[in-house]
Design a protein around this motif. Structure first.
Motif, PDB file in Angstrom:
ATOM      1  N   THR A   1      -0.047  -6.773   7.030  1.00  0.00           N
ATOM      2  CA  THR A   1      -0.060  -5.637   6.121  1.00  0.00           C
ATOM      3  C   THR A   1       0.399  -6.059   4.722  1.00  0.00           C
ATOM      4  O   THR A   1      -0.020  -5.470   3.726  1.00  0.00           O
ATOM      5  CB  THR A   1       0.798  -4.482   6.669  1.00  0.00           C
TER       6      THR A   1
ATOM      7  N   ASN B   1      -2.699  -7.440   3.103  1.00  0.00           N
ATOM      8  CA  ASN B   1      -3.613  -6.390   2.646  1.00  0.00           C
ATOM      9  C   ASN B   1      -3.296  -5.960   1.228  1.00  0.00           C
ATOM     10  O   ASN B   1      -4.176  -5.772   0.407  1.00  0.00           O
ATOM     11  CB  ASN B   1      -3.512  -5.159   3.545  1.00  0.00           C
ATOM     12  N   ILE B   2      -2.025  -5.785   0.936  1.00  0.00           N
ATOM     13  CA  ILE B   2      -1.679  -5.317  -0.408  1.00  0.00           C
ATOM     14  C   ILE B   2      -1.853  -6.415  -1.429  1.00  0.00           C
ATOM     15  O   ILE B   2      -2.383  -6.201  -2.504  1.00  0.00           O
ATOM     16  CB  ILE B   2      -0.208  -4.874  -0.500  1.00  0.00           C
TER      17      ILE B   2
ATOM     18  N   GLN C   1      -5.383  -6.977  -2.420  1.00  0.00           N
ATOM     19  CA  GLN C   1      -5.905  -5.919  -3.276  1.00  0.00           C
ATOM     20  C   GLN C   1      -5.476  -6.094  -4.697  1.00  0.00           C
ATOM     21  O   GLN C   1      -6.184  -5.763  -5.621  1.00  0.00           O
ATOM     22  CB  GLN C   1      -5.385  -4.571  -2.819  1.00  0.00           C
TER      23      GLN C   1
ATOM     24  N   ASN D   1     -10.827  -5.299  -2.126  1.00  0.00           N
ATOM     25  CA  ASN D   1     -11.375  -4.045  -1.635  1.00  0.00           C
ATOM     26  C   ASN D   1     -10.465  -2.851  -1.946  1.00  0.00           C
ATOM     27  O   ASN D   1      -9.380  -2.777  -1.431  1.00  0.00           O
ATOM     28  CB  ASN D   1     -11.521  -4.218  -0.118  1.00  0.00           C
ATOM     29  N   PRO D   2     -10.905  -1.935  -2.724  1.00  0.00           N
ATOM     30  CA  PRO D   2     -10.021  -0.827  -3.120  1.00  0.00           C
ATOM     31  C   PRO D   2      -9.822   0.207  -2.018  1.00  0.00           C
ATOM     32  O   PRO D   2     -10.449   1.229  -2.004  1.00  0.00           O
ATOM     33  CB  PRO D   2     -10.757  -0.223  -4.318  1.00  0.00           C
ATOM     34  N   ALA D   3      -8.976  -0.066  -1.119  1.00  0.00           N
ATOM     35  CA  ALA D   3      -8.726   0.849   0.001  1.00  0.00           C
ATOM     36  C   ALA D   3      -7.431   1.618  -0.231  1.00  0.00           C
ATOM     37  O   ALA D   3      -6.898   1.611  -1.317  1.00  0.00           O
ATOM     38  CB  ALA D   3      -8.631   0.059   1.289  1.00  0.00           C
ATOM     39  N   ASN D   4      -6.950   2.252   0.798  1.00  0.00           N
ATOM     40  CA  ASN D   4      -5.755   3.067   0.644  1.00  0.00           C
ATOM     41  C   ASN D   4      -4.511   2.236   0.929  1.00  0.00           C
ATOM     42  O   ASN D   4      -4.210   1.948   2.069  1.00  0.00           O
ATOM     43  CB  ASN D   4      -5.816   4.243   1.602  1.00  0.00           C
ATOM     44  N   PRO D   5      -3.820   1.808  -0.109  1.00  0.00           N
ATOM     45  CA  PRO D   5      -2.724   0.868   0.109  1.00  0.00           C
ATOM     46  C   PRO D   5      -1.472   1.564   0.632  1.00  0.00           C
ATOM     47  O   PRO D   5      -1.242   2.736   0.368  1.00  0.00           O
ATOM     48  CB  PRO D   5      -2.471   0.305  -1.290  1.00  0.00           C
ATOM     49  N   ALA D   6      -0.686   0.814   1.353  1.00  0.00           N
ATOM     50  CA  ALA D   6       0.582   1.342   1.836  1.00  0.00           C
ATOM     51  C   ALA D   6       1.532   0.170   1.967  1.00  0.00           C
ATOM     52  O   ALA D   6       1.099  -0.976   2.041  1.00  0.00           O
ATOM     53  CB  ALA D   6       0.401   2.016   3.184  1.00  0.00           C
ATOM     54  N   ASN D   7       2.815   0.476   1.981  1.00  0.00           N
ATOM     55  CA  ASN D   7       3.805  -0.598   2.102  1.00  0.00           C
ATOM     56  C   ASN D   7       3.645  -1.319   3.431  1.00  0.00           C
ATOM     57  O   ASN D   7       3.258  -0.708   4.424  1.00  0.00           O
ATOM     58  CB  ASN D   7       5.209  -0.024   1.984  1.00  0.00           C
TER      59      ASN D   7
ATOM     60  N   ASN E   1     -12.950   2.578   4.794  1.00  0.00           N
ATOM     61  CA  ASN E   1     -11.677   2.110   4.293  1.00  0.00           C
ATOM     62  C   ASN E   1     -11.731   1.858   2.795  1.00  0.00           C
ATOM     63  O   ASN E   1     -10.824   1.293   2.228  1.00  0.00           O
ATOM     64  CB  ASN E   1     -11.269   0.831   5.026  1.00  0.00           C
TER      65      ASN E   1
ATOM     66  N   TYR F   1       4.627   1.264  -2.917  1.00  0.00           N
ATOM     67  CA  TYR F   1       3.986   2.585  -2.889  1.00  0.00           C
ATOM     68  C   TYR F   1       4.932   3.627  -2.344  1.00  0.00           C
ATOM     69  O   TYR F   1       5.725   3.362  -1.444  1.00  0.00           O
ATOM     70  CB  TYR F   1       2.719   2.523  -2.026  1.00  0.00           C
TER      71      TYR F   1
END
Lengths: 270, 764
Positions: free
Chosen positions: A226, A229-230, A233, A238-244, B515, B684
């Motif tokens: 994870t 993933n950030i 980005q 890939n502009p997806a929905n990021p999260a910590n 996604n 975030y």
């Protein structure tokens, strides 16, 4: 291994496809962002190799602030195992706490406890038996498109028969660590011989290579995944929905505590 | 209700006039054309196959037949027994660019019980602004209130706060999974081939099901059954050609149309040499043939095949496309009972390609459907039409299949296929008990089953695997019945005003997982299963409609509220690529949206067009996302404005312009940063707590119709996309400054600046 490679290549394809194939243009703009309460960031690693082991504690800052991350001093940092040993880590440099006595034993579960300002952050990680690297091989490729010519490294190892092994691989070239995150699990290759192919950075004749294969537990694997993933980005992926990233630390701490069972092999490109 | 229906059947001897209403020039059926009996003040409209049936007491009457863009026709008929009569209407002008859209559709919006339905007939489609030389149906519906483009370079659209996978798109009854080419710049619908378009945003009638937010029902032309025609266009960006003609004069006809872009031309506008070595294009074919077998039977064959190609530096690529094949048979059982039977094959797939010297690799994902539909329409009498039928779709999902050539160091693999059967029975009645009241009510009963063979995993509520079971071929893994009531009513206040109300419930059994913030052809379709429940939406709409100046001006205000159950999203940090167990990466929750849509439309005169404004919210609540707090969905776009204007300067020149404005998508931006392993990491806080900058754009176009030379007609179209070259943000990335690693910036990526285009259109 097969799927992981494809996975990474495809992530690159999507990124390239969407972003750079069109008449796009990039420019810096002014987007106001909220301030946030600083959050504690704890990075702790214990391995089966000799210590000292380090725990780095810092804080987050607002997004547009300069990149200086305040170290957290005078934290109470405790490393313990499930056999009763406990060690309090001393602050060596600003925000860096190191051990002196402990040595990681495969098969043990280690607990990290950090206390700062009356709040406690706790995580546990299991130190696996390290999986050995069977061999390293180099393969030469000439320059193709964007890719430079050079030697690309294959790392061969055998995944143990039980399902549930997770790995992170590290590569150093002349002492400098490759910044890419190389992780995989045994979902598709359980019990098989694996050829892990470092296809991003080539080595040249005379370079010293160091490859480490670290066996990690699932929570640490998910943290790295994870986190990747950030960070990917941020490079414009890939502009997806990021999260910590999903951390194994309690109380909303950022960062993680990992027990890494490592096998290292060195070589020189001749 | 049934009682009222039955009492009518046993009325005095009635006679029926039925047949088709056709275009006199080419024999095409006219969909939604009306035939009105002056003396009795009753009327009816043709269905999707141009068929009408009207029942009355015997007598001599004046029938008025009309259709938008055509000269109304008055006929005297003395009808003493059942008569079958096909009626032909002549278009208003001979010009290819029929630009005057008359108010003859007139008060359809006031009279009908359809709520939230927008209909675009062939004439209206050709009167919309042109982009890149083409009149694009998808682009046009995005200019209506309540419909939003998912984003520049994107392949989807959102209707009333729903997401891109909740829209049903039908092309001659066949579902189309990805209705866009080239990242949303073109739709797969070649407008030369389109006859009629209906968009339902709400008040969806019982004959439709399977997607909860909207239905876009497109019917293609049949082909000129009187004489041959060739038409097409040559443009900077794309070219198209259509050939149509009779198989047997006035009995059967066909058409073939093809389109191709060479959009790689775009790439030459780029400064980056990395961009020049790429391939980017699409092509598509539409084929259709029909034949009238007798007074009561007509058969149609249609096919669509299209593909998009992208190849980067000749090494990595994606291509994707839809193909559909449909066979339909219209049968008249008696003067009032019409049946359409359809058999459909549909295939949507996309392929990732890697081309290396050592070998090639293809990774394919697909969804294949076989479907059968029986749709009956019973024209009991002018105030009562019954519709009923049965649908059946068999789905095969191919989540991932790898094939290699050469010495590629990867094994051929195949993720397990999934199978499902979606069935439905429906019944509906359109009933007009009084001149001021008409309504439509219906019930759709749907039944879904996921079938074996396959290894099926049972998951707990956090997506962890509990156990697995192997199911044999045909065994039922999961089943979901659904009862979907549909209702809409129209209170007609007077000739110029009406008030409407509607309620519908719809179930959706196939889900689109995405996604990316704006949709990509690689979004994944997954079936409902033992772990994924069907999505269910309940929508209430109320609207007030008012026309002015004898229907020259049409205005409306609609309010809606939609509640959506069993919504799906990815977990934070989900591992989605090639994931055999993608169900373990999902979260479930609920959503709702509500809004107000205003439309002011001028239908006739030299200047015509519309202004649409939508004020809306769309929110989600998931237990495991955003810490269980309500958050705006990405398509929560508060304000959305579209202004469309067409000005017919004279017989030769027509100008068009479109201006769109919307407040930005809800999006997740960092609220801080920290460091791990020496790397800066964005931090975030809440999900979708920020907004993208507002999007707005002006497009202009001009069409010059040339003099007709014998049979040869032609025109030039000039258009400019994004006239004031606004850098609308496609994405905003937060990254380290190139020069100063201590600094982090917000970097805007914008896709399309100003793009001019020229197209030459012809017909002979």
């Amino acid at each position: 291994m097969n799927f992981r490679l494809i996975h990474i290549i495809i992530k690159h394809i999507i990124f390239i496809f969407i972003i750079s194939s069109l008449t796009s243009c990039e420019d810096i703009i002014d987007i106001p962002l909220n301030s946030s309460e600083p959050r504690i960031v704890i990075e702790g690693v214990i391995t089966n190799l000799d210590g000292p082991y380090t725990v780095r504690i810092s804080e987050s800052v607002d997004y547009y602030d300069p990149g200086e991350y305040p170290a957290v001093n005078n934290a109470h940092v405790e490393l313990s195992d499930d056999a009763g040993s406990v060690e309090v880590l001393e602050e060596n440099e600003d925000g860096l706490y190191i051990s002196s006595k402990m040595k990681g034993q495969p098969g043990r579960t280690y607990t990290l406890k950090v206390e700062v300002d009356g709040k406690a952050y706790i995580a546990q990680s299991y130190l696996n038996t390290p999986v050995k690297i069977d061999s390293l091989k180099k393969e030469y490729f000439p320059a193709v498109g964007n890719r430079e010519s050079g030697y690309y490294i294959h790392c061969y190892f055998t995944d143990p028969p039980e399902q549930g092994n997770n790995y992170r691989l590290f590569a150093w070239k002349n002492g400098e660590m490759d910044e890419n995150l190389y992780i995989m699990d045994d979902k598709f290759i359980n019990g098989q011989s694996v050829d892990y192919y470092f296809f991003i950075n080539p080595y040249q004749i005379g370079d010293t290579i160091s490859i480490a294969l670290a066996s990690i537990d699932r929570p640490v694997y998910e943290y790295y995944q994870t986190l990747f993933n950030i960070v990917a980005q941020q490079g414009g992926g890939n502009p997806a929905n990021p999260a910590n990233p999903v951390s194994n630390l309690s109380n909303d701490a950022l960062g993680y505590f990992g027990a890494l069972a490592v096998d290292v092999q060195d070589s020189v490109v001749k | 209700m049934i009682f009222l229906v039955v009492s009518r059947i046993f009325g005095q001897d009635q006679v029926t006039l039925n047949g088709h209403i056709l275009d006199a020039e080419n024999g095409e059926v006219l969909i939604g054309a009306t035939i009105f009996v002056d003396e009795l003040k009753i009327g009816t409209a043709t269905n999707e196959y141009g068929f009408y049936s009207i029942t009355m007491s015997p007598g001599k009457y004046h029938f008025e037949v009309s259709y938008l863009g055509y000269k109304s026709l008055g006929i005297e008929i003395d009808i003493q027994k059942d008569i079958q009569k096909d009626i032909e209407l002549v278009t208003f002008s001979e010009n290819m660019e029929e630009v005057v859209v008359l108010g003859d559709r007139g008060d359809a919006n006031i009279r009908s019980a359809d709520v939230s339905l927008t209909r675009l007939s062939i004439k209206e489609i050709h009167a919309i602004p042109v982009l890149f030389g083409e009149q694009d149906v998808l682009k046009t519906i995005q200019l209506l209130p309540g419909v939003q483009a998912a984003g520049e370079g994107s392949s989807g659209y959102f209707v009333r706060g729903g997401d891109a996978g909740q829209n049903l798109v039908l092309l001659d009854e066949a579902p189309v999974y990805n209705p866009s080419h080239l990242l949303g710049f073109f739709s797969v619908f070649n407008s030369d081939a389109i006859r009629d378009v209906k968009l339902y945003k709400g008040g969806i009638p019982a004959e439709y099901g399977g997607r909860i937010s909207s239905v876009l029902d497109i019917h293609m032309k049949n082909g000129n059954n009187k004489h041959w025609n060739v038409s097409g266009g040559l443009g900077l960006i794309s070219s198209r050609l259509m050939i149509e003609g009779p198989i047997k004069k006035e009995t059967g006809s066909f058409f073939i149309s093809a389109r191709r872009t060479y959009a790689d031309i775009f790439l030459n506008f780029a400064k980056d040499t990395l961009i020049k070595n790429n391939t980017l294009y699409f092509y598509d074919f539409n084929v259709k043939a029909n034949y009238t077998l007798g007074k009561n039977d007509r058969i149609y064959l249609s096919g669509y095949f299209g593909r998009d190609f992208f190849l980067f530096q000749k090494r990595f690529g994606i291509d994707w496309g839809n193909s559909t094949a449909t066979v339909r048979w219209n049968h008249l059982f008696n003067k009032r009972l019409f049946l359409n039977s359809t058999f459909i094959y549909s295939n949507y797939n996309y392929v990732f390609k890697i081309r290396e010297d050592e070998g090639n690799l293809d990774l394919k994902s697909a969804i294949r459907d076989f479907s059968l539909k029986e749709d009956f329409q019973y024209y009991l009498n002018p105030d009562n039409t019954l519709k009923f039928g049965a649908h059946l779709i068999h789905h095969t999902y191919v989540p991932g299949e790898i094939s290699t050539e050469g010495s590629f160091p990867v094994n051929e693999e195949k993720l397990e296929l999934k199978y499902a059967l979606e069935t439905a029975l429906y019944f509906s009645q359109k009933y007009k008990p009084a001149s001021w009241l008409n309504f439509e009510y219906g019930l759709r009963f749907s039944y879904y089953m996921m079938l074996g063979p396959g290894e099926i995993y049972n998951l707990d509520e956090n997506g962890n695997i509990l156990d697995s079971t192997y199911y044999h071929s045909g065994e039922v893994i999961a089943k979901y019945p659904g009862l979907e009531p549909r209702f809409s009513v129209n209170f007609r206040i007077n000739r110029l005003q009406s008030l409407k109300l509607s309620y519908n419930r719809i179930n959706q059994y196939t889900h689109l997982l995405s996604n990316t913030t704006s949709g990509s052809p690689t979004d994944l379709w997954v079936p409902s299963s033992n772990n994924i429940k069907p999505q269910i939406a309940d929508q209430i709409v109320t609207g007030y409609y008012r026309n002015f100046k004898d229907n020259m001006w049409e205005t409306s205000i609609e309010l809606y509220y939609k509640s959506m159950a069993n919504q799906i999203d990815y977990k934070n940090g989900a591992d989605i690529m090639l994931n055999e167990l993608v169900e373990t990466q999902l979260e479930f929750g609920k959503g709702w949206s509500y809004g107000m849509e205003l439309l002011v439309r001028k239908n006739s005169g030299k200047l015509h067009g519309w202004v649409a404004y939508t004020l809306s919210r769309s929110e989600r609540l998931f237990k495991n996302l955003n810490e269980g707090h309500v958050y705006p969905s990405k398509q929560d776009r508060i304000h959305d404005v579209s202004v469309v204007g067409i000005y017919d300067f004279n017989k030769r020149w027509s100008l068009s312009g479109t201006w769109v404005y919307n407040t930005g998508n809800a999006v997740t931006f960092p609220s801080g940063k920290y460091q791990v392993e020496g790397k800066t990491v964005n931090m975030y806080t809440e999900r979708n707590g920020y907004r993208m900058p507002a999007y707005h754009r002006l497009d202009l176009g001009a069409t010059r119709t040339n003099n007709k030379k014998g049979k040869f007609e032609s025109s030039w179209n000039f258009s400019i996309y994004n006239v004031y070259a606004r850098k609308n943000a496609y994405a905003i990335n937060f990254e380290q400054d190139e020069n100063d690693p201590n600094k982090t910036n917000a970097v805007r990526l914008s896709l399309f600046s100003i793009i001019p285009s020229v197209t030459f259109n012809f017909k002979f």
